[in-house]
Design a protein around this motif. Structure first.
Motif, PDB file in Angstrom:
ATOM      1  N   ALA A   1       1.033  -1.143  -0.133  1.00  0.00           N
ATOM      2  CA  ALA A   1      -0.073   0.013  -0.025  1.00  0.00           C
ATOM      3  C   ALA A   1       0.788   1.359   0.056  1.00  0.00           C
ATOM      4  O   ALA A   1       0.501   2.195  -0.537  1.00  0.00           O
ATOM      5  N   LYS A   2       1.913   1.247   0.795  1.00  0.00           N
ATOM      6  CA  LYS A   2       2.913   2.433   0.730  1.00  0.00           C
ATOM      7  C   LYS A   2       3.551   2.728  -0.724  1.00  0.00           C
ATOM      8  O   LYS A   2       3.770   3.587  -1.024  1.00  0.00           O
ATOM      9  N   ALA A   3       3.754   1.390  -1.214  1.00  0.00           N
ATOM     10  CA  ALA A   3       4.677   1.607  -2.559  1.00  0.00           C
ATOM     11  C   ALA A   3       3.973   2.049  -3.816  1.00  0.00           C
ATOM     12  O   ALA A   3       4.616   2.772  -4.535  1.00  0.00           O
ATOM     13  N   SER A   4       2.436   1.835  -3.846  1.00  0.00           N
ATOM     14  CA  SER A   4       1.709   2.529  -4.854  1.00  0.00           C
ATOM     15  C   SER A   4       0.914   3.410  -4.439  1.00  0.00           C
ATOM     16  O   SER A   4       0.002   3.200  -3.752  1.00  0.00           O
ATOM     17  N   PRO A   5       1.342   4.908  -4.624  1.00  0.00           N
ATOM     18  CA  PRO A   5       0.348   5.878  -4.190  1.00  0.00           C
ATOM     19  C   PRO A   5      -0.863   5.786  -5.009  1.00  0.00           C
ATOM     20  O   PRO A   5      -0.966   5.321  -6.074  1.00  0.00           O
ATOM     21  N   SER A   6      -1.824   6.557  -4.438  1.00  0.00           N
ATOM     22  CA  SER A   6      -3.128   6.634  -4.997  1.00  0.00           C
ATOM     23  C   SER A   6      -3.009   7.486  -6.127  1.00  0.00           C
ATOM     24  O   SER A   6      -2.105   8.410  -6.292  1.00  0.00           O
ATOM     25  N   SER A   7      -4.097   7.631  -6.830  1.00  0.00           N
ATOM     26  CA  SER A   7      -4.256   8.535  -8.030  1.00  0.00           C
ATOM     27  C   SER A   7      -4.238  10.136  -7.534  1.00  0.00           C
ATOM     28  O   SER A   7      -3.450  10.894  -8.154  1.00  0.00           O
ATOM     29  N   ALA A   8      -4.596  10.246  -6.528  1.00  0.00           N
ATOM     30  CA  ALA A   8      -4.977  11.548  -5.993  1.00  0.00           C
ATOM     31  C   ALA A   8      -3.364  12.062  -5.691  1.00  0.00           C
ATOM     32  O   ALA A   8      -2.887  13.305  -5.844  1.00  0.00           O
ATOM     33  N   GLU A   9      -2.649  11.355  -4.892  1.00  0.00           N
ATOM     34  CA  GLU A   9      -1.318  11.459  -4.398  1.00  0.00           C
ATOM     35  C   GLU A   9      -0.475  11.604  -5.794  1.00  0.00           C
ATOM     36  O   GLU A   9       0.501  12.435  -5.520  1.00  0.00           O
ATOM     37  N   LYS A  10      -0.891  11.020  -6.638  1.00  0.00           N
ATOM     38  CA  LYS A  10      -0.070  11.198  -7.952  1.00  0.00           C
ATOM     39  C   LYS A  10      -0.139  12.533  -8.788  1.00  0.00           C
ATOM     40  O   LYS A  10       0.801  13.077  -9.270  1.00  0.00           O
ATOM     41  N   LEU A  11      -1.360  13.129  -8.357  1.00  0.00           N
ATOM     42  CA  LEU A  11      -1.868  14.319  -9.121  1.00  0.00           C
ATOM     43  C   LEU A  11      -1.256  15.349  -8.201  1.00  0.00           C
ATOM     44  O   LEU A  11      -1.199  16.653  -8.640  1.00  0.00           O
ATOM     45  N   LEU A  12      -1.424  15.098  -7.057  1.00  0.00           N
ATOM     46  CA  LEU A  12      -0.817  16.514  -6.179  1.00  0.00           C
ATOM     47  C   LEU A  12       0.308  17.095  -6.477  1.00  0.00           C
ATOM     48  O   LEU A  12       0.038  18.458  -6.487  1.00  0.00           O
ATOM     49  N   PRO A  13       1.301  16.596  -6.858  1.00  0.00           N
ATOM     50  CA  PRO A  13       2.367  17.621  -7.298  1.00  0.00           C
ATOM     51  C   PRO A  13       2.384  18.281  -8.534  1.00  0.00           C
ATOM     52  O   PRO A  13       2.647  19.432  -8.411  1.00  0.00           O
ATOM     53  N   ARG A  14       1.588  17.693  -9.370  1.00  0.00           N
ATOM     54  CA  ARG A  14       1.096  18.496 -10.632  1.00  0.00           C
ATOM     55  C   ARG A  14       0.291  19.665 -10.211  1.00  0.00           C
ATOM     56  O   ARG A  14       0.295  20.658 -10.798  1.00  0.00           O
ATOM     57  N   HIS A  15      -0.536  19.263  -9.451  1.00  0.00           N
ATOM     58  CA  HIS A  15      -1.655  20.592  -8.918  1.00  0.00           C
ATOM     59  C   HIS A  15      -1.148  21.753  -8.157  1.00  0.00           C
ATOM     60  O   HIS A  15      -1.275  22.924  -8.540  1.00  0.00           O
ATOM     61  N   LYS A  16       0.016  21.401  -7.686  1.00  0.00           N
ATOM     62  CA  LYS A  16       0.855  22.273  -6.752  1.00  0.00           C
ATOM     63  C   LYS A  16       1.631  23.134  -7.850  1.00  0.00           C
ATOM     64  O   LYS A  16       1.685  24.536  -7.705  1.00  0.00           O
ATOM     65  N   GLN A  17       2.267  22.552  -8.834  1.00  0.00           N
ATOM     66  CA  GLN A  17       3.065  23.220  -9.931  1.00  0.00           C
ATOM     67  C   GLN A  17       1.978  24.315 -10.794  1.00  0.00           C
ATOM     68  O   GLN A  17       2.429  25.315 -10.856  1.00  0.00           O
ATOM     69  N   GLU A  18       1.023  23.851 -11.057  1.00  0.00           N
ATOM     70  CA  GLU A  18      -0.115  24.626 -11.594  1.00  0.00           C
ATOM     71  C   GLU A  18      -0.529  25.811 -10.746  1.00  0.00           C
ATOM     72  O   GLU A  18      -0.645  26.918 -11.427  1.00  0.00           O
ATOM     73  N   LEU A  19      -0.797  25.547  -9.660  1.00  0.00           N
ATOM     74  CA  LEU A  19      -1.119  26.575  -8.602  1.00  0.00           C
ATOM     75  C   LEU A  19      -0.103  27.610  -8.437  1.00  0.00           C
ATOM     76  O   LEU A  19      -0.236  28.607  -8.539  1.00  0.00           O
ATOM     77  N   ASP A  20       1.261  27.226  -8.278  1.00  0.00           N
ATOM     78  CA  ASP A  20       2.399  28.177  -8.259  1.00  0.00           C
ATOM     79  C   ASP A  20       2.605  28.993  -9.629  1.00  0.00           C
ATOM     80  O   ASP A  20       2.814  30.104  -9.525  1.00  0.00           O
ATOM     81  N   TYR A  21       2.402  28.215 -10.937  1.00  0.00           N
ATOM     82  CA  TYR A  21       2.367  28.779 -12.247  1.00  0.00           C
ATOM     83  C   TYR A  21       1.364  30.175 -11.986  1.00  0.00           C
ATOM     84  O   TYR A  21       1.645  31.164 -12.424  1.00  0.00           O
ATOM     85  N   TRP A  22       0.028  29.763 -11.568  1.00  0.00           N
ATOM     86  CA  TRP A  22      -0.996  30.835 -11.632  1.00  0.00           C
ATOM     87  C   TRP A  22      -0.829  31.941 -10.725  1.00  0.00           C
ATOM     88  O   TRP A  22      -0.963  33.207 -11.090  1.00  0.00           O
ATOM     89  N   LYS A  23       0.023  31.688  -9.632  1.00  0.00           N
ATOM     90  CA  LYS A  23       0.253  32.771  -8.548  1.00  0.00           C
ATOM     91  C   LYS A  23       1.433  33.522  -9.215  1.00  0.00           C
ATOM     92  O   LYS A  23       1.364  34.693  -9.056  1.00  0.00           O
ATOM     93  N   ARG A  24       2.460  33.232  -9.821  1.00  0.00           N
ATOM     94  CA  ARG A  24       3.401  33.709 -10.401  1.00  0.00           C
ATOM     95  C   ARG A  24       3.046  34.685 -11.720  1.00  0.00           C
ATOM     96  O   ARG A  24       3.540  35.800 -11.774  1.00  0.00           O
ATOM     97  N   ASN A  25       1.884  34.158 -12.560  1.00  0.00           N
ATOM     98  CA  ASN A  25       1.547  35.039 -13.476  1.00  0.00           C
ATOM     99  C   ASN A  25       0.296  35.418 -13.668  1.00  0.00           C
ATOM    100  O   ASN A  25       0.054  36.004 -14.562  1.00  0.00           O
TER     101      ASN A  25
END
Length: 91
Positions: free
Chosen positions: A10-34
């Protein structure tokens, strides 16, 4: 022992939400900067479209007024034509 293996898998395979979390953080940072640049660009686009609409409206109003002036001139010309005595050549 079976429980221990299940926990590790269970620890070895992250859920789909955990996989998307870094991408969402990147997008949020992009929108804040621009955000300011995008807001400025949107404002410029809105002003450009507004200027085009006002210009088209003004042009239309002026051209309609010119048509009315031409109609008045045509009416005056008809009056003058009607006042001219009728002869064989202009009847």
């Amino acid at each position: 022992m079976a429980e221990k293996g299940a926990e590790e898998s269970a620890k070895a395979s992250p859920s789909s939400a955990e996989k998307l979390l870094p991408r969402h953080k990147q997008e949020l940072d992009y929108w804040k900067r621009n955000a300011a640049r995008l807001r400025t660009r949107n404002l410029g686009t809105g002003l450009l479209i507004g200027a085009f609409v006002v210009g088209m409206f003004s042009y239309t109003i002026v051209s309609v007024k010119q048509e009315r002036v031409l109609e008045e001139l045509d009416d005056e010309a008809r009056v003058h034509v009607m006042r001219v005595p009728r002869t064989g050549t202009n009847s």
